[in-house]
Scaffold this motif. Structure first.
Motif, PDB file in Angstrom:
ATOM      1  N   MET A   1       0.846  -1.184   0.000  1.00  0.00           N
ATOM      2  CA  MET A   1       0.000   0.000   0.000  1.00  0.00           C
ATOM      3  C   MET A   1       0.887   1.241   0.000  1.00  0.00           C
ATOM      4  O   MET A   1       1.660   1.462   0.925  1.00  0.00           O
ATOM      5  CB  MET A   1      -0.902  -0.046   1.236  1.00  0.00           C
ATOM      6  N   PRO A   2       0.798   2.071  -1.029  1.00  0.00           N
ATOM      7  CA  PRO A   2       1.695   3.231  -1.146  1.00  0.00           C
ATOM      8  C   PRO A   2       1.593   4.232   0.010  1.00  0.00           C
ATOM      9  O   PRO A   2       2.599   4.765   0.444  1.00  0.00           O
ATOM     10  CB  PRO A   2       1.267   3.876  -2.455  1.00  0.00           C
ATOM     11  N   VAL A   3       0.396   4.503   0.516  1.00  0.00           N
ATOM     12  CA  VAL A   3       0.241   5.481   1.597  1.00  0.00           C
ATOM     13  C   VAL A   3       0.969   4.994   2.843  1.00  0.00           C
ATOM     14  O   VAL A   3       1.698   5.753   3.488  1.00  0.00           O
ATOM     15  CB  VAL A   3      -1.252   5.742   1.909  1.00  0.00           C
ATOM     16  N   GLU A   4       0.794   3.740   3.172  1.00  0.00           N
ATOM     17  CA  GLU A   4       1.448   3.199   4.362  1.00  0.00           C
ATOM     18  C   GLU A   4       2.969   3.211   4.200  1.00  0.00           C
ATOM     19  O   GLU A   4       3.691   3.547   5.142  1.00  0.00           O
ATOM     20  CB  GLU A   4       0.954   1.787   4.641  1.00  0.00           C
ATOM     21  N   GLN A   5       3.459   2.889   3.033  1.00  0.00           N
ATOM     22  CA  GLN A   5       4.900   2.924   2.796  1.00  0.00           C
ATOM     23  C   GLN A   5       5.438   4.348   2.929  1.00  0.00           C
ATOM     24  O   GLN A   5       6.494   4.569   3.519  1.00  0.00           O
ATOM     25  CB  GLN A   5       5.217   2.370   1.406  1.00  0.00           C
ATOM     26  N   ARG A   6       4.708   5.319   2.400  1.00  0.00           N
ATOM     27  CA  ARG A   6       5.121   6.719   2.487  1.00  0.00           C
ATOM     28  C   ARG A   6       5.111   7.185   3.941  1.00  0.00           C
ATOM     29  O   ARG A   6       6.006   7.894   4.386  1.00  0.00           O
ATOM     30  CB  ARG A   6       4.196   7.560   1.620  1.00  0.00           C
ATOM     31  N   LEU A   7       4.087   6.786   4.695  1.00  0.00           N
ATOM     32  CA  LEU A   7       4.000   7.147   6.109  1.00  0.00           C
ATOM     33  C   LEU A   7       5.172   6.550   6.888  1.00  0.00           C
ATOM     34  O   LEU A   7       5.793   7.233   7.702  1.00  0.00           O
ATOM     35  CB  LEU A   7       2.667   6.681   6.698  1.00  0.00           C
ATOM     36  N   ASN A   8       5.479   5.309   6.634  1.00  0.00           N
ATOM     37  CA  ASN A   8       6.610   4.668   7.313  1.00  0.00           C
ATOM     38  C   ASN A   8       7.928   5.331   6.947  1.00  0.00           C
ATOM     39  O   ASN A   8       8.804   5.488   7.797  1.00  0.00           O
ATOM     40  CB  ASN A   8       6.644   3.174   7.005  1.00  0.00           C
ATOM     41  N   ALA A   9       8.079   5.740   5.692  1.00  0.00           N
ATOM     42  CA  ALA A   9       9.295   6.439   5.267  1.00  0.00           C
ATOM     43  C   ALA A   9       9.417   7.783   5.971  1.00  0.00           C
ATOM     44  O   ALA A   9      10.513   8.183   6.383  1.00  0.00           O
ATOM     45  CB  ALA A   9       9.295   6.627   3.750  1.00  0.00           C
ATOM     46  N   LEU A  10       8.299   8.477   6.121  1.00  0.00           N
ATOM     47  CA  LEU A  10       8.301   9.753   6.836  1.00  0.00           C
ATOM     48  C   LEU A  10       8.694   9.542   8.295  1.00  0.00           C
ATOM     49  O   LEU A  10       9.524  10.271   8.842  1.00  0.00           O
ATOM     50  CB  LEU A  10       6.929  10.423   6.733  1.00  0.00           C
ATOM     51  N   ALA A  11       8.119   8.529   8.915  1.00  0.00           N
ATOM     52  CA  ALA A  11       8.458   8.227  10.310  1.00  0.00           C
ATOM     53  C   ALA A  11       9.938   7.880  10.450  1.00  0.00           C
ATOM     54  O   ALA A  11      10.614   8.360  11.370  1.00  0.00           O
ATOM     55  CB  ALA A  11       7.594   7.084  10.819  1.00  0.00           C
ATOM     56  N   GLU A  12      10.443   7.084   9.539  1.00  0.00           N
ATOM     57  CA  GLU A  12      11.847   6.686   9.583  1.00  0.00           C
ATOM     58  C   GLU A  12      12.768   7.893   9.436  1.00  0.00           C
ATOM     59  O   GLU A  12      13.809   7.981  10.083  1.00  0.00           O
ATOM     60  CB  GLU A  12      12.123   5.675   8.475  1.00  0.00           C
ATOM     61  N   ARG A  13      12.365   8.837   8.608  1.00  0.00           N
ATOM     62  CA  ARG A  13      13.166  10.047   8.409  1.00  0.00           C
ATOM     63  C   ARG A  13      13.366  10.795   9.721  1.00  0.00           C
ATOM     64  O   ARG A  13      14.389  11.432   9.939  1.00  0.00           O
ATOM     65  CB  ARG A  13      12.480  10.936   7.378  1.00  0.00           C
ATOM     66  N   PHE A  14      12.376  10.714  10.597  1.00  0.00           N
ATOM     67  CA  PHE A  14      12.453  11.386  11.893  1.00  0.00           C
ATOM     68  C   PHE A  14      12.785  10.420  13.023  1.00  0.00           C
ATOM     69  O   PHE A  14      12.513  10.697  14.183  1.00  0.00           O
ATOM     70  CB  PHE A  14      11.143  12.120  12.181  1.00  0.00           C
ATOM     71  N   SER A  15      13.386   9.285  12.672  1.00  0.00           N
ATOM     72  CA  SER A  15      13.753   8.253  13.650  1.00  0.00           C
ATOM     73  C   SER A  15      12.570   7.905  14.545  1.00  0.00           C
ATOM     74  O   SER A  15      12.707   7.740  15.749  1.00  0.00           O
ATOM     75  CB  SER A  15      14.946   8.714  14.502  1.00  0.00           C
ATOM     76  N   GLY A  16      11.409   7.828  13.938  1.00  0.00           N
ATOM     77  CA  GLY A  16      10.194   7.528  14.690  1.00  0.00           C
ATOM     78  C   GLY A  16       9.531   6.267  14.195  1.00  0.00           C
ATOM     79  O   GLY A  16      10.093   5.519  13.393  1.00  0.00           O
TER      80      GLY A  16
END
Length: 86
Positions: free
Chosen positions: A1-16
């Motif tokens: 699912m693209p939205v979930e992947q994008r959300l996880n990438a955003l979280a990872e960017r902020f070490s979250g």
């Protein structure tokens, strides 16, 4: 699912970590350091705008800073309830 992947990438960017609360609400939990770092809010705003552009999803950025994650989430939810209707 693209939205979930994008959300996880955003979280990872902020070490979250991203977590879905409901089908329409997701949280990104991170440390205070990542919220307060210079340019952090501006970067987050740009990345959140990408969700609207790419998926048509409205995003709201609210930071709750507290000693515990649950307290921070409570502050966020309170602030969201107090915002003016769009």
């Amino acid at each position: 699912m693209p939205v979930e992947q994008r959300l996880n990438a955003l979280a990872e960017r902020f070490s979250g970590v991203a977590q879905w609360v409901s089908p329409t609400e997701a949280h990104i939990l991170t440390t205070r350091h990542h919220v307060e770092q210079e340019g952090g809010i501006a970067q987050t705003t740009c990345l959140a705008a990408d969700f609207r552009r790419d998926y048509g999803l409205d995003t709201v950025i609210v930071a709750g800073i507290a000693d515990a994650a649950n307290d921070a989430l409570s502050l966020v939810r309170h602030r969201l309830r107090c915002r003016p209707a769009l």
